[in-house]
Design an enzyme around this catalytic site. Structure first.
Site, PDB file in Angstrom:
ATOM      1  CD  GLU A 327      -2.974  -0.808   2.427  1.00 47.36           C
ATOM      2  OE1 GLU A 327      -4.144  -1.129   2.377  1.00 47.36           O
ATOM      3  OE2 GLU A 327      -2.580  -0.318   3.543  1.00 47.36           O
ATOM      4  CB  CYS A 328       0.821   4.430  -0.087  1.00 44.49           C
ATOM      5  SG  CYS A 328       0.921   6.087  -0.111  1.00 44.49           S
TER       6      CYS A 328
END
Length: 436
Positions: A327-328
């Site tokens: 994520e990210c």
């Protein structure tokens, strides 16, 4: 029976977090059990809340979560004496279009739970106008009740007197007035507040804030303003499908942005979580059946991550047979390269073709609704996932198969589709909930 109170303000940067932490610490010092929550998608403040209360804090999000989910999360306050829910931005600030139960505004949670609002007002550069602002917020939405205000950063006794008189004329209670006090300001970083776990002095800061607020705010009056509240009768556990039975979770100063309620939900669903540190050149547990890299600050550690060949080799080996998701910041590390703010290019894991750059900063901020085109750990194709994106990187290359059709809160399609290649997936948004 618990009492509930929302800490909000007309805008960001007024002192909500400091007051929330100070009150939580002060009431805990009186022997009360305090449960904190964070309204909205901020994944940093709950760690500070936990430091102040000794209890885990979770996010409540009216845009991403349904009422049942919110009710299950707030039920953890059933055994508390006091619930303090810290707002985000201004009291009524949210997105333009409703999500699952609201716009993401703090006012949604206040109305939904019946908790009155303690408003933090910074009257810098004004006097009687502060009362007009408070009165406007009090009267803006019928279902939201104002308990009173706490003034922050008052300039002088005369300034305080002018504001207090105007608020009294408007029928608004003032619980206290705090002058400027630089010693209790939490340090800033390019994505906002620093993480609680990397601040050795966070306990001292919270204690000093508590001492200061106790000196200037009527704690008894604040406590009396809280509304008696009984949590809805629901099962405590959230209904989620964990990404795997045994999850290897990256966890250190570069990988720490993950919503607490997601980890708790995985545990409650029977999953086991083992942590490893990429910064310590560790790889995922070889007995795990899925690896998850959350967001954080990999751009601040890009050189070290690039040099940690043990971590990258172990991650590649893991991904040959089992799913890996990022994520990210975790997504960026799964890519080919990360270009730092000085323009230096650092080799990353190479499990995806993504290349990102911080040399040309551009803020990406907002809610995201993704419809999966391919599976990712814990979710099937066609699943609708709600999350939040916040970073300053730009995409140099994103050549792999798009993971999802991603829209912002207005319904507009965004370019940050996420990626899928073999067993590896990644998204720029942090997962909050799945539409069910």
């Amino acid at each position: 029976m618990a009492a509930g109170l929302v800490i909000s303000a007309p805008a960001s940067g007024v002192g909500k977090t400091t007051l929330t932490l100070a009150l939580a610490h002060a009431y805990r010092g009186r022997g009360l059990t305090v449960q904190c929550f964070k309204s909205g998608p901020d994944y940093i403040d709950p760690a500070f809340h936990a430091a102040a209360t000794g209890r885990a804090s979770v996010n409540l999000d009216s845009w991403a979560m349904n009422r049942e989910t919110i009710a299950r999360l707030v039920s953890r306050g059933a055994d508390a004496d006091l619930v303090l829910a810290e707002g985000s931005m201004g009291l009524f600030d949210g997105v333009a279009a409703r999500g699952v139960t609201g716009t993401g505004a703090t006012a949604d949670i206040a109305e939904m739970m019946g908790w009155p609002v303690l408003l933090v007002l910074d009257p810098s550069g004004q006097a009687q106008t502060a009362a007009a602002i408070a009165a406007g917020l009090r009267d803006f939405r019928a279902g939201v009740r104002l308990a009173g205000v706490a003034l922050n950063r008052v300039a002088s006794p005369r300034h305080e007197d002018l504001v207090r008189r105007a608020l009294a004329d408007a029928g608004i209670a003032v619980f206290g007035a705090m002058p400027r006090h630089a010693e209790i300001s939490l340090p800033k970083r390019h994505l906002g507040l620093v993480q609680a776990e990397e601040q050795a002095e966070v306990g001292d800061l919270i204690a000093e804030a508590s001492r200061f607020v106790t000196e200037h705010v009527d704690l008894d009056a604040v406590l009396q303003s809280a509304c008696a509240w009984s949590p809805p009768s629901v099962a405590r556990a959230l209904s989620v499908t964990p990404p795997g039975q045994r999850i290897a979770l990256a966890r250190d100063a570069a990988f720490s942005f993950v919503y607490p309620h997601m980890l708790e939900a995985w545990h409650a669903s029977g999953a086991e979580i083992s942590t490893f540190s990429p910064l310590a050149d560790e790889g995922p547990d070889v007995s795990a059946d899925v690896c998850w890299l959350p967001g954080g600050y990999p751009e601040l550690h890009a050189g070290r991550l690039a040099a940690n060949t043990g971590f990258r080799s172990a991650l590649r080996s893991f991904a040959r047979t089992r799913p890996v998701h990022g994520e990210c910041g975790g997504y960026m590390v799964l890519g080919e390269a990360l270009i730092d703010a000085e323009g230096a290019r650092h080799e990353m894991a190479g499990l995806l073709g993504l290349e990102t750059s911080f040399a040309k900063r551009r803020m990406h901020l907002g809610y995201r609704l993704a419809e999966l085109a391919a599976p990712m750990p814990g979710h099937k194709p066609g699943a609708r996932l709600r999350g939040h994106e916040f970073h300053y990187s730009t995409i140099v290359a994103q050549p792999d198969t798009p993971l999802a059709l991603v829209r912002d809160a207005t319904g507009a399609i965004v370019a940050e589709t996420g990626s899928q290649r073999d067993n590896t997936t990644g998204t720029f948004f942090h997962l909050i909930a799945e539409d069910r």
